[in-house]
Write a protein that holds these residues in place. Structure first.
Motif, PDB file in Angstrom:
ATOM      1  N   THR A  52       5.447   9.784  -9.688  1.00 24.79           N
ATOM      2  CA  THR A  52       5.385   9.086 -10.978  1.00 24.79           C
ATOM      3  C   THR A  52       4.264   9.629 -11.866  1.00 24.79           C
ATOM      4  O   THR A  52       4.096   9.167 -12.998  1.00 24.79           O
ATOM      5  N   TYR A  53       3.519  10.614 -11.378  1.00 24.23           N
ATOM      6  CA  TYR A  53       2.367  11.143 -12.117  1.00 24.23           C
ATOM      7  C   TYR A  53       2.798  11.783 -13.440  1.00 24.23           C
ATOM      8  O   TYR A  53       3.791  12.514 -13.506  1.00 24.23           O
ATOM      9  N   HIS A  69      -0.576   1.114  -7.981  1.00 23.34           N
ATOM     10  CA  HIS A  69      -0.337   2.400  -7.319  1.00 23.34           C
ATOM     11  C   HIS A  69       0.544   3.314  -8.177  1.00 23.34           C
ATOM     12  O   HIS A  69       0.698   4.492  -7.865  1.00 23.34           O
ATOM     13  N   TYR A  70       1.112   2.756  -9.220  1.00 21.92           N
ATOM     14  CA  TYR A  70       1.997   3.519 -10.108  1.00 21.92           C
ATOM     15  C   TYR A  70       1.162   4.458 -10.982  1.00 21.92           C
ATOM     16  O   TYR A  70       0.114   4.081 -11.488  1.00 21.92           O
ATOM     17  N   GLN A  71       1.626   5.712 -11.160  1.00 20.17           N
ATOM     18  CA  GLN A  71       0.823   6.717 -11.864  1.00 20.17           C
ATOM     19  C   GLN A  71       1.428   7.153 -13.203  1.00 20.17           C
ATOM     20  O   GLN A  71       0.953   8.092 -13.824  1.00 20.17           O
ATOM     21  N   ARG A  87       7.915  -0.513   3.081  1.00 20.35           N
ATOM     22  CA  ARG A  87       6.631  -0.303   2.405  1.00 20.35           C
ATOM     23  C   ARG A  87       6.403  -1.352   1.324  1.00 20.35           C
ATOM     24  O   ARG A  87       5.282  -1.553   0.870  1.00 20.35           O
ATOM     25  N   ASN A  98       0.856  -1.190   0.000  1.00 18.62           N
ATOM     26  CA  ASN A  98       0.000   0.000   0.000  1.00 18.62           C
ATOM     27  C   ASN A  98       0.889   1.236   0.000  1.00 18.62           C
ATOM     28  O   ASN A  98       1.449   1.609   1.027  1.00 18.62           O
ATOM     29  N   ILE A  99       1.059   1.842  -1.157  1.00 19.79           N
ATOM     30  CA  ILE A  99       1.993   2.958  -1.310  1.00 19.79           C
ATOM     31  C   ILE A  99       1.348   4.077  -2.102  1.00 19.79           C
ATOM     32  O   ILE A  99       0.374   3.873  -2.831  1.00 19.79           O
ATOM     33  N   GLU A 100       1.878   5.258  -1.943  1.00 22.23           N
ATOM     34  CA  GLU A 100       1.496   6.408  -2.770  1.00 22.23           C
ATOM     35  C   GLU A 100       2.718   6.815  -3.580  1.00 22.23           C
ATOM     36  O   GLU A 100       3.821   6.924  -3.037  1.00 22.23           O
ATOM     37  N   LEU A 101       2.528   7.047  -4.876  1.00 15.69           N
ATOM     38  CA  LEU A 101       3.649   7.376  -5.756  1.00 15.69           C
ATOM     39  C   LEU A 101       3.349   8.630  -6.585  1.00 15.69           C
ATOM     40  O   LEU A 101       3.294   8.588  -7.815  1.00 15.69           O
ATOM     41  N   PRO A 102       3.147   9.775  -5.910  1.00 12.35           N
ATOM     42  CA  PRO A 102       2.790  10.992  -6.646  1.00 12.35           C
ATOM     43  C   PRO A 102       3.876  11.450  -7.618  1.00 12.35           C
ATOM     44  O   PRO A 102       3.570  12.086  -8.633  1.00 12.35           O
ATOM     45  N   HIS A 136      11.650   2.862   3.001  1.00 13.90           N
ATOM     46  CA  HIS A 136      11.073   2.586   1.683  1.00 13.90           C
ATOM     47  C   HIS A 136      10.923   1.084   1.442  1.00 13.90           C
ATOM     48  O   HIS A 136       9.906   0.627   0.905  1.00 13.90           O
TER      49      HIS A 136
END
Length: 535
Positions: free
Chosen positions: A335-336, A508-510, A447, A329-333, A444
């Protein structure tokens, strides 16, 4: 005569390092189609080898009623340069030669004995070769002259050509392109004998009659295909979680009951002491009450210990039944990618390898915008990996242009080649991210489920799924993570739990994604929106 079956009776088997792999395993395989699943390292391939007799069990027995045929996970290296013919590999060379001599006029009894009335031997061979797209191959073609894809399909044809009661297949879809997979699926559907298949291919597992899961408690059979197994396992896990919650509630209730009993007893004792001090009861009566109180306290202590032990046993039993599964469960802003941004543009691209008669890439045009997810499709050898190498700048095109709209691009192959095998996961993270400190690296990696000492594992000791998860951690948790991620057959050699873990991370990858994979369910689960054919 009893029907074909494989009976495993109280079998024990340990690995050379002493690790217990199977402990008092009892199971019976009937002549149905069975998918064998479980975590990497749980013993799926080893169980097949035990059944084949390649490993003897340390105790217990395996009884086999019927004939076996086996397709191993990787081909023997010596076959790659072998002068054995296709007919010889299929075990039909002598029959074919006898047939040819008879058709040319031979009346030798030995030829008729060898042929054994199989006058349709050519038709049988052609049928099985055609089932895997090999009908163009001559019987006298040597194995060493075949391509890797042809060799793999020939192994499958040979396995299904056998007259065995049970076929044992170990990851048969690894290295197969989409066409070959479809041919295998059809062969499996038409097979009328027993099958035991180790596989992470969920499409293949949906063709099974049963799923058998190997786990730390032994083997659990689920009647039905993979979808039914996943549904039943979900219900089973929910029931186990409920049992754990009930056990925890029982612990709390037991503690409360014990506390209330002690408080009630203490209150009575206090009241008795007050009566004695005030002289409301005589000494003899007081001593009698005090004795009863002490006996009551002893009984109360014994009962409390019994209740506490019973509740703790129930809790421990519930915990042992549950397999701990954690999602990433990660956030990857970082990579947006904005929807209008051109990530990749290929114009009129052509390429040929030196001395090759034809171009493997011919006039390809492709444009990617924003966080688009594209799968490269095509048969083995069609040029998918070559196209990726051209995009990464490892090869130079003969003509055409490649524009990449971001400096942050990462290529992850199925062998996780970016990782150095002799280093730990932590050391690899620091090597690939020199601007990170050790505390950041630990945070890191945690996570991605590599917590504390797990981050210090050497890469050479990791399973395939752990390697890919470690590589994703090193790449995606960088201070400058990729906005274009390229994956080449990422699910090969992974168990189902690892595949689901990788799917979780990728969702989760953007950024934009280019994927080479023949696993359609995997492509669906990570949200591939476009198929680009390479041929």
């Amino acid at each position: 005569m009893s029907s074909p079956h494989i009976l495993i009776n109280r079998m024990n088997f340990n690995l050379p390092n002493g690790q217990i792999l199977f402990n008092q395993l009892d199971f019976i395989f009937s002549a149905t189609k069975t998918g064998l699943v479980g975590k990497n390292g749980i013993g799926k391939s080893t169980l097949l080898k035990l059944i084949l007799g390649e490993h003897p069990p340390h105790s217990g027995s395996i009884h086999i009623n019927g004939q076996l045929a086996y397709l191993q996970q990787s081909m023997a290296p010596q076959l790659l340069s072998s002068t054995i013919t296709i007919a010889g590999y299929l075990g039909c060379e002598a029959k074919l030669e006898a047939l040819y001599r008879i058709t040319e006029g031979s009346v030798d009894n030995d030829d008729f004995t060898i042929l054994n009335d199989e006058w349709d031997i050519e038709a049988q061979i052609n049928k099985h070769l055609a089932a895997f797209g090999l009908e163009h191959l001559a019987y006298q073609r040597q194995l060493g002259t075949l391509s890797g894809g042809e060799m793999t399909r020939l192994f499958l044809a040979q396995t299904f050509f056998s007259k065995a009661d049970f076929l044992l297949l170990d990851e048969p879809t690894n290295h197969l392109d989409s066409n070959a997979r479809q041919q295998l699926y059809q062969a499996i559907q038409q097979w009328r004998g027993g099958l035991i298949i180790v596989s992470h291919d969920r499409t293949l597992l949906n063709l099974m009659d049963n799923i058998v899961e190997l786990n730390s408690n032994g083997a659990t059979k689920y009647g039905g295909n993979y979808e039914y197994y996943a549904e039943q396992k979900g219900l089973h896990e929910a029931a186990q979680q409920q049992e754990l919650m009930d056990a925890k509630k029982l612990i709390q209730k037991t503690k409360k009951t014990i506390q209330e009993s002690h408080e009630k007893h203490d209150k009575k004792q206090s009241y008795g002491r007050e009566l004695r001090r005030s002289g409301s009861i005589d000494k003899m009566g007081g001593d009698s009450k005090k004795g009863r109180s002490e006996r009551t306290q002893s009984k109360l202590l014994t009962m409390s210990e019994r209740l506490q032990h019973s509740a703790e046993t129930a809790l421990q039993s519930a915990k042992e039944k549950i397999e701990i599964k954690e999602a990433i469960n990660i956030e990857l802003p970082a990579t947006y990618v904005p929807s209008g941004k051109i990530l990749l543009e290929i114009e009129h691209l052509s390429f040929a390898y030196p001395d090759a008669p034809n171009r493997i890439i011919e006039n390809i045009n492709l444009q990617m915008q924003g966080a688009e997810r594209i799968a490269l499709a095509g048969d083995n050898g069609s040029g998918k990996t070559t196209l990726v190498k051209l995009i990464m700048g490892e090869l130079k095109p003969l003509s055409g242009k490649i524009f990449i709209g971001t400096p942050y691009v990462s290529y992850l192959d199925q062998n996780a080649s970016l990782l150095k095998a002799e280093l730990s996961i932590l050391e690899n993270f620091m090597l690939l991210n020199p601007d990170s400190n050790e505390n950041e690296a630990y945070r890191h990696l945690a996570r991605f489920l590599f917590r504390n000492t797990a981050a210090n594992k050497l890469v050479c000791h990791l399973s395939g799924g752990e390697k890919l998860r470690a590589l994703l951690a090193c790449v995606l948790m960088s201070k400058h993570p990729p906005q274009l991620l390229i994956l080449d057959e990422p699910t090969n050699h992974l168990d189902l739990e690892s595949v689901e873990s990788i799917e979780s991370a990728l969702n989760h990858y953007q950024g934009g994604m280019i994927v080479i994979s023949h696993d359609q369910i995997f492509l669906d689960n990570i949200g591939i929106g476009r198929i680009f054919s390479v041929y």
